[in-house]
Motif scaffolding. Structure first.
Motif, short mmCIF file in Angstrom:
data_model
loop_
_atom_site.label_atom_id
_atom_site.label_comp_id
_atom_site.label_asym_id
_atom_site.label_seq_id
_atom_site.Cartn_x
_atom_site.Cartn_y
_atom_site.Cartn_z
N ALA A 55 11.85 9.67 -48.14
CA ALA A 55 12.72 8.65 -47.55
C ALA A 55 14.10 9.19 -47.17
CB ALA A 55 12.87 7.47 -48.51
N ASP A 56 14.46 10.36 -47.69
CA ASP A 56 15.76 10.96 -47.36
C ASP A 56 15.75 11.67 -46.01
OD1 ASP A 56 17.06 10.23 -49.76
OD2 ASP A 56 16.07 11.89 -50.81
N LEU A 57 14.57 11.84 -45.42
CA LEU A 57 14.47 12.57 -44.16
C LEU A 57 15.02 11.76 -42.99
CD1 LEU A 57 10.85 14.02 -44.47
CD2 LEU A 57 13.02 15.19 -44.96
N ASP A 58 15.71 12.44 -42.08
CA ASP A 58 16.18 11.81 -40.85
C ASP A 58 15.19 12.00 -39.71
OD1 ASP A 58 18.83 10.90 -41.74
OD2 ASP A 58 19.26 13.04 -41.94
N ALA A 59 14.38 13.06 -39.79
CA ALA A 59 13.40 13.35 -38.74
C ALA A 59 12.40 14.36 -39.27
CB ALA A 59 14.08 13.89 -37.49
N LEU A 60 11.28 14.48 -38.56
CA LEU A 60 10.27 15.48 -38.89
C LEU A 60 9.98 16.33 -37.66
CD1 LEU A 60 9.22 12.61 -40.49
CD2 LEU A 60 7.90 14.41 -41.61
N ALA A 61 9.51 17.56 -37.90
CA ALA A 61 9.20 18.47 -36.81
C ALA A 61 7.88 19.18 -37.11
CB ALA A 61 10.31 19.50 -36.63
N TYR A 62 7.26 19.70 -36.07
CA TYR A 62 6.00 20.41 -36.24
C TYR A 62 5.89 21.51 -35.19
CZ TYR A 62 4.48 17.73 -32.18
OH TYR A 62 4.39 17.19 -30.92
N GLY A 63 5.14 22.55 -35.51
CA GLY A 63 4.86 23.60 -34.54
C GLY A 63 3.92 23.06 -33.48
N ARG A 64 4.43 22.84 -32.28
CA ARG A 64 3.66 22.17 -31.23
C ARG A 64 2.73 23.12 -30.48
NH1 ARG A 64 5.47 23.97 -26.53
NH2 ARG A 64 7.69 24.32 -26.07
N GLN A 80 2.97 13.54 -37.75
CA GLN A 80 2.92 12.23 -37.10
C GLN A 80 2.67 11.12 -38.11
OE1 GLN A 80 -0.49 11.37 -34.50
NE2 GLN A 80 0.99 10.75 -32.93
N GLY A 81 1.75 11.36 -39.05
CA GLY A 81 1.47 10.35 -40.07
C GLY A 81 2.69 10.05 -40.92
N LEU A 82 3.41 11.10 -41.33
CA LEU A 82 4.62 10.89 -42.13
C LEU A 82 5.70 10.18 -41.32
CD1 LEU A 82 4.83 14.36 -43.94
CD2 LEU A 82 4.21 12.15 -44.96
N ALA A 83 5.85 10.57 -40.06
CA ALA A 83 6.88 9.95 -39.22
C ALA A 83 6.59 8.47 -39.00
CB ALA A 83 6.95 10.68 -37.88
N PHE A 84 5.32 8.12 -38.79
CA PHE A 84 4.95 6.71 -38.65
C PHE A 84 5.29 5.94 -39.92
CE2 PHE A 84 1.86 7.41 -35.04
CZ PHE A 84 2.45 6.48 -34.20
N GLY A 85 4.90 6.50 -41.07
CA GLY A 85 5.12 5.81 -42.34
C GLY A 85 6.59 5.63 -42.68
N LEU A 86 7.40 6.59 -42.27
CA LEU A 86 8.83 6.55 -42.57
C LEU A 86 9.66 5.92 -41.47
CD1 LEU A 86 9.13 10.20 -43.95
CD2 LEU A 86 9.27 8.11 -45.33
N ASP A 87 9.03 5.70 -40.31
CA ASP A 87 9.73 5.20 -39.12
C ASP A 87 10.85 6.16 -38.74
OD1 ASP A 87 10.32 3.56 -36.98
OD2 ASP A 87 11.65 2.26 -38.13
N ARG A 88 10.47 7.44 -38.59
CA ARG A 88 11.42 8.49 -38.23
C ARG A 88 10.98 9.16 -36.93
NH1 ARG A 88 13.24 6.23 -42.13
NH2 ARG A 88 14.27 7.18 -43.94
N PRO A 211 6.93 8.81 -32.90
CA PRO A 211 5.79 9.56 -33.46
C PRO A 211 4.55 9.56 -32.56
CG PRO A 211 6.82 8.22 -35.16
CD PRO A 211 7.48 7.85 -33.87
N HIS A 212 4.30 8.48 -31.83
CA HIS A 212 3.08 8.44 -31.02
C HIS A 212 3.10 9.43 -29.86
CE1 HIS A 212 5.65 5.70 -28.60
NE2 HIS A 212 4.95 6.16 -27.59
N GLU A 213 4.25 10.05 -29.61
CA GLU A 213 4.34 11.02 -28.52
C GLU A 213 4.07 12.45 -28.98
OE1 GLU A 213 7.92 10.65 -26.27
OE2 GLU A 213 7.67 8.49 -25.96
N ALA A 214 3.64 12.62 -30.23
CA ALA A 214 3.34 13.95 -30.73
C ALA A 214 2.12 14.52 -30.01
CB ALA A 214 3.08 13.90 -32.24
N VAL A 215 2.33 15.58 -29.25
CA VAL A 215 1.26 16.19 -28.48
C VAL A 215 1.31 17.71 -28.65
CG1 VAL A 215 0.24 16.51 -26.20
CG2 VAL A 215 1.34 14.33 -26.77
N PRO A 216 0.27 18.33 -29.21
CA PRO A 216 0.24 19.79 -29.26
C PRO A 216 0.20 20.40 -27.87
CG PRO A 216 -1.37 18.82 -30.77
CD PRO A 216 -0.88 17.72 -29.89
N VAL A 217 0.75 21.59 -27.72
CA VAL A 217 0.75 22.29 -26.45
C VAL A 217 -0.24 23.45 -26.54
CG1 VAL A 217 2.11 23.71 -24.87
CG2 VAL A 217 3.12 21.68 -25.91
N TYR A 218 -1.32 23.35 -25.78
CA TYR A 218 -2.37 24.37 -25.84
C TYR A 218 -2.21 25.44 -24.77
CZ TYR A 218 -4.66 20.82 -28.73
OH TYR A 218 -4.96 19.91 -29.70
#
Length: 232
Positions: A55-64, A80-88, A211-218
Motif C-alpha cells: 500500500a506504500d507504493l506510488d506506482a509499479l513498473a515492469y520490463g515491457r 498489472q494485477g498488483l496495480a489493479f488491486g492497489l489502484d496505482r 493498469p489495463h494499458e500494460a502491453v508487452p513489446v515483442y
C-alpha cells in the motif's frame, strides 16, 4: 519522494527492485522457468527490507520487452494485477534501455549497443548515447538478423560497448560493427534495479498509465517458429 516497485522476467533472470526516497533495494536470480514461483517472494523480500508494504507504493513498473515472450507476460501480468488491486499507475520499461543504463552506471561507458538473442537467427537491438545517467536513443528498437546491424553513421568513430545475450552472435555481425566495439558483455541480463531507476524518472514526468494499458513489446509479429515442410 516516490516509492516504486519494478519487476522483470524478460530473460533467464528474474528480478525485483524497490525505489524508495532515492534508494534502491533489489533481488536478482538466474532462474530459468521459475519466474512465476520466484517473483512474489522477491517482492516480499524487498518490501520487508525497506520496512514497507504494498500500500506504500506510488506506482509499479515492469520490463515491457523485448525479450522472452513468456517472461514478458509473467512480469506484465503480476505488475498489472498488483496495480489493479492497489489502484496505482503502471510503467513499462524497455529491457534494452535498462541494459544500457546498467552498463553506463557500472562501467561509465557512453556509447552502448544493447542486444538480446531473439532466437530464430535474430537479435533485438538498439543503441544509446549515455551521459550522467541520461540515455539518448541513437537507434530505435528493432529485431533483425545480426548481419544487418549497422551503427549510427554519425557515431561510427565512437568507442562502442556491446551488452546483452545478442552479442553471443558476434561472429555473424558485420566487420564494421566488430571493429567499432572495444568491449562486449554478452552475459549481462536485464535487471529490475535499472528498470526501477528509469521508472522513477518516467513517473516524475507523469508517464504512469492505467493498469489495463500494460502491453508487452515483442517487436516481432510472428511469435512462433514454424518448422519447414518437406521440400522447403
Amino acid at each position: 519522494m516516490s516509492t516504486l516497485l519494478a519487476l522483470d522476467a524478460s530473460s533467464s533472470a528474474c528480478s525485483c527492485a524497490l525505489w524508495h526516497e532515492g534508494e534502491v533495494v533489489s533481488r536478482f536470480a538466474l532462474t530459468p522457468r521459475e519466474h512465476t514461483r520466484r517473483l512474489m517472494p522477491m517482492i516480499d523480500d524487498v518490501l520487508a527490507e525497506a520496512g514497507l508494504v504494498l500500500a506504500d507504493l506510488d506506482a509499479l513498473a515492469y520490463g515491457r520487452g523485448p525479450g522472452s515472450f513468456t517472461g514478458l507476460r509473467i512480469a506484465a501480468g503480476v505488475a498489472q494485477g498488483l496495480a489493479f488491486g492497489l489502484d496505482r499507475p503502471l510503467i513499462g520499461v524497455s529491457t534494452l534501455e535498462a541494459l544500457a543504463l546498467a552498463v553506463h552506471r557500472e562501467r561509465h561507458v557512453r556509447f552502448v549497443v544493447p542486444a538480446l538473442d531473439a532466437r530464430m537467427g535474430e537479435i533485438y537491438v538498439a543503441a544509446y548515447h549515455c551521459r550522467d545517467g541520461r540515455l539518448t536513443p541513437l537507434l530505435d528498437e528493432a529485431v533483425m538478423p545480426p548481419a544487418r546491424l549497422a551503427l549510427p553513421e554519425a557515431h561510427r568513430e565512437a568507442d562502442w560497448c556491446g551488452v546483452g545475450s545478442g552479442w553471443a552472435l558476434w561472429a555473424s555481425m558485420p566487420v564494421e560493427v566488430q571493429s567499432a566495439l572495444y568491449q562486449r558483455l554478452p552475459d549481462l541480463d536485464p535487471a529490475a534495479e535499472s528498470m526501477v531507476r528509469l521508472a522513477a524518472e518516467a513517473f516524475a514526468r507523469g508517464e504512469g498509465r492505467p493498469p489495463h494499458e500494460a502491453v508487452p513489446v515483442y517487436l516481432r509479429n510472428e511469435v512462433a517458429w514454424k518448422k519447414p515442410g518437406p521440400g522447403a
